[in-house]
Design a protein around this motif. Structure first.
Motif, PDB file in Angstrom:
ATOM      1  N   GLY A 115      16.806   2.669  -8.760  1.00  0.00           N
ATOM      2  CA  GLY A 115      16.526   2.535  -7.334  1.00  0.00           C
ATOM      3  C   GLY A 115      15.057   2.379  -7.003  1.00  0.00           C
ATOM      4  N   TYR A 116      14.175   2.614  -7.968  1.00  0.00           N
ATOM      5  CA  TYR A 116      12.730   2.490  -7.729  1.00  0.00           C
ATOM      6  C   TYR A 116      12.242   1.132  -8.230  1.00  0.00           C
ATOM      7  N   GLU A 117      11.277   0.576  -7.511  1.00  0.00           N
ATOM      8  CA  GLU A 117      10.698  -0.711  -7.889  1.00  0.00           C
ATOM      9  C   GLU A 117       9.205  -0.548  -8.115  1.00  0.00           C
ATOM     10  N   LEU A 118       8.698  -1.177  -9.161  1.00  0.00           N
ATOM     11  CA  LEU A 118       7.267  -1.176  -9.446  1.00  0.00           C
ATOM     12  C   LEU A 118       6.721  -2.570  -9.178  1.00  0.00           C
ATOM     13  N   ALA A 165       4.771   2.186  -6.586  1.00  0.00           N
ATOM     14  CA  ALA A 165       6.203   2.446  -6.753  1.00  0.00           C
ATOM     15  C   ALA A 165       6.852   2.521  -5.377  1.00  0.00           C
ATOM     16  N   THR A 166       7.957   1.830  -5.225  1.00  0.00           N
ATOM     17  CA  THR A 166       8.705   1.851  -3.973  1.00  0.00           C
ATOM     18  C   THR A 166      10.014   2.593  -4.186  1.00  0.00           C
ATOM     19  N   ALA A 167      10.303   3.565  -3.319  1.00  0.00           N
ATOM     20  CA  ALA A 167      11.516   4.371  -3.417  1.00  0.00           C
ATOM     21  C   ALA A 167      12.714   3.595  -2.886  1.00  0.00           C
ATOM     22  N   PRO A 168      13.929   4.094  -3.145  1.00  0.00           N
ATOM     23  CA  PRO A 168      15.128   3.414  -2.647  1.00  0.00           C
ATOM     24  C   PRO A 168      15.143   3.208  -1.131  1.00  0.00           C
ATOM     25  N   ASP A 169      14.476   4.104  -0.383  1.00  0.00           N
ATOM     26  CA  ASP A 169      14.457   3.945   1.082  1.00  0.00           C
ATOM     27  C   ASP A 169      13.338   3.021   1.555  1.00  0.00           C
ATOM     28  N   GLY A 170      12.590   2.434   0.602  1.00  0.00           N
ATOM     29  CA  GLY A 170      11.544   1.483   0.951  1.00  0.00           C
ATOM     30  C   GLY A 170      10.163   2.066   1.128  1.00  0.00           C
ATOM     31  N   THR A 171      10.036   3.385   1.097  1.00  0.00           N
ATOM     32  CA  THR A 171       8.725   4.008   1.242  1.00  0.00           C
ATOM     33  C   THR A 171       7.977   3.999  -0.091  1.00  0.00           C
ATOM     34  N   CYS A 172       6.674   4.155  -0.011  1.00  0.00           N
ATOM     35  CA  CYS A 172       5.864   4.179  -1.226  1.00  0.00           C
ATOM     36  C   CYS A 172       6.002   5.542  -1.900  1.00  0.00           C
ATOM     37  N   ALA A 173       6.286   5.526  -3.193  1.00  0.00           N
ATOM     38  CA  ALA A 173       6.516   6.759  -3.952  1.00  0.00           C
ATOM     39  C   ALA A 173       5.398   7.040  -4.939  1.00  0.00           C
ATOM     40  N   GLY A 174       4.242   6.398  -4.744  1.00  0.00           N
ATOM     41  CA  GLY A 174       3.110   6.656  -5.624  1.00  0.00           C
ATOM     42  C   GLY A 174       2.571   5.385  -6.232  1.00  0.00           C
ATOM     43  N   GLY A 175       1.696   5.545  -7.203  1.00  0.00           N
ATOM     44  CA  GLY A 175       1.106   4.380  -7.850  1.00  0.00           C
ATOM     45  C   GLY A 175      -0.032   4.774  -8.757  1.00  0.00           C
ATOM     46  N   PRO A 196       8.306  14.851  -3.691  1.00  0.00           N
ATOM     47  CA  PRO A 196       9.726  14.464  -3.595  1.00  0.00           C
ATOM     48  C   PRO A 196      10.174  13.480  -4.669  1.00  0.00           C
ATOM     49  N   HIS A 197       9.224  12.839  -5.359  1.00  0.00           N
ATOM     50  CA  HIS A 197       9.578  11.804  -6.331  1.00  0.00           C
ATOM     51  C   HIS A 197       9.261  12.209  -7.774  1.00  0.00           C
TER      52      HIS A 197
END
Length: 252
Positions: A115-118, A165-175, A196-197
């Motif tokens: 579910g995460y995209e880089l 990194a983009t979370a499944p809900d579309g928010t940024c989850a880090g980098g 949370p990630h």
């Protein structure tokens, strides 16, 4: 040329790309007028250079002229007598770190969690979201400034790498990011995922993707520092191995 020297030369090259690089005797100071953070504005010695107490005095004067805290980061073996000169001048050791190195032969690919995209931050909005997530992960406010955004954009324009990194809900989850390579060497830094990630393998996946992109671009040495045991384990799983010692030292 030893690996320690190659790493130290990459630090010299990185500081020399700051908006206002300052050369004083055997030192380079990386000055960024847009931010007064000691983690951005610091000095490092030229590897193998002869350094005197007078050189240290001139270094402190140069820092003061830019209203910046005198601070250095460097690979210990490339300036073996420098620490004592700095201690004699009133400097205090902040931290001693081992740096870790990864090569194309040692990298272990770690996939992104389901579910995460880089991807590379391609717009200022992307960069702002990534910086805010990194700041939150490091315990700061989840915000970004125009100077922060410009800094990441400039890094990318000079051949550095940024991955968000983009979370499944579309928010940024880090980098994280890597500085523009110098002679086949690049530092990986800023790997961060907000709470949370965490515990999903995301930090390892971000580190893998940045490192993989470096090697694809022709880099043969990627290096970084771990901030604690948890991050140390993450980087070792990606293929990074402890290699040498670095010193952080400053004058309050």
């Amino acid at each position: 040329m030893t690996l320690d020297v190659r790493i130290q030369q990459s630090v010299v090259a990185n500081l020399s790309t700051r908006p206002t690089p300052v050369r004083t005797g055997p030192f380079v100071i990386g000055i960024d007028p847009s931010i007064d953070s000691p983690g951005i504005n610091y000095a490092t010695p030229l590897p193998g250079a002869e350094i005197s107490g007078a050189d240290v005095t001139a270094l402190v004067t140069a820092f003061r002229s830019y209203d910046r805290k005198p601070r250095l980061e460097y690979v210990v073996s490339t300036a073996p007598g420098l620490e004592q000169l700095l201690l004699d001048a009133g400097f205090t050791v902040e931290e001693r770190h081992e740096y870790l190195v990864c090569t194309p032969d040692s990298i272990q690919l770690r996939p992104a969690p389901d579910g995460y995209e880089l991807r590379e931050p391609a717009t200022d909005a992307d960069r702002a979201a990534m910086i805010a997530a990194q700041n939150a992960a490091f315990g700061g406010e989840p915000i970004s400034t125009e100077a922060d955004i410009a800094r990441i954009g400039g890094l990318q324009a000079r051949g550095g790498i940024a991955v968000m990194a983009t979370a499944p809900d579309g928010t940024c989850a880090g980098g994280g990011m890597a500085v523009p390579p110098n002679d086949g060497v690049s530092e990986v830094a800023g790997i961060a995922t907000p709470k949370p990630h965490r515990r999903r393998g995301l930090a390892g996946a971000v580190t893998t993707e940045i490192t993989r992109r470096l090697f694809t671009a022709g880099v043969d040495i990627a290096w970084l520092e771990a901030s604690g045991e948890d991050s140390w384990r993450v980087y070792e799983r990606v293929g990074y191995r402890p290699t040498g010692r670095r010193l952080y030292i400053a004058l309050d």
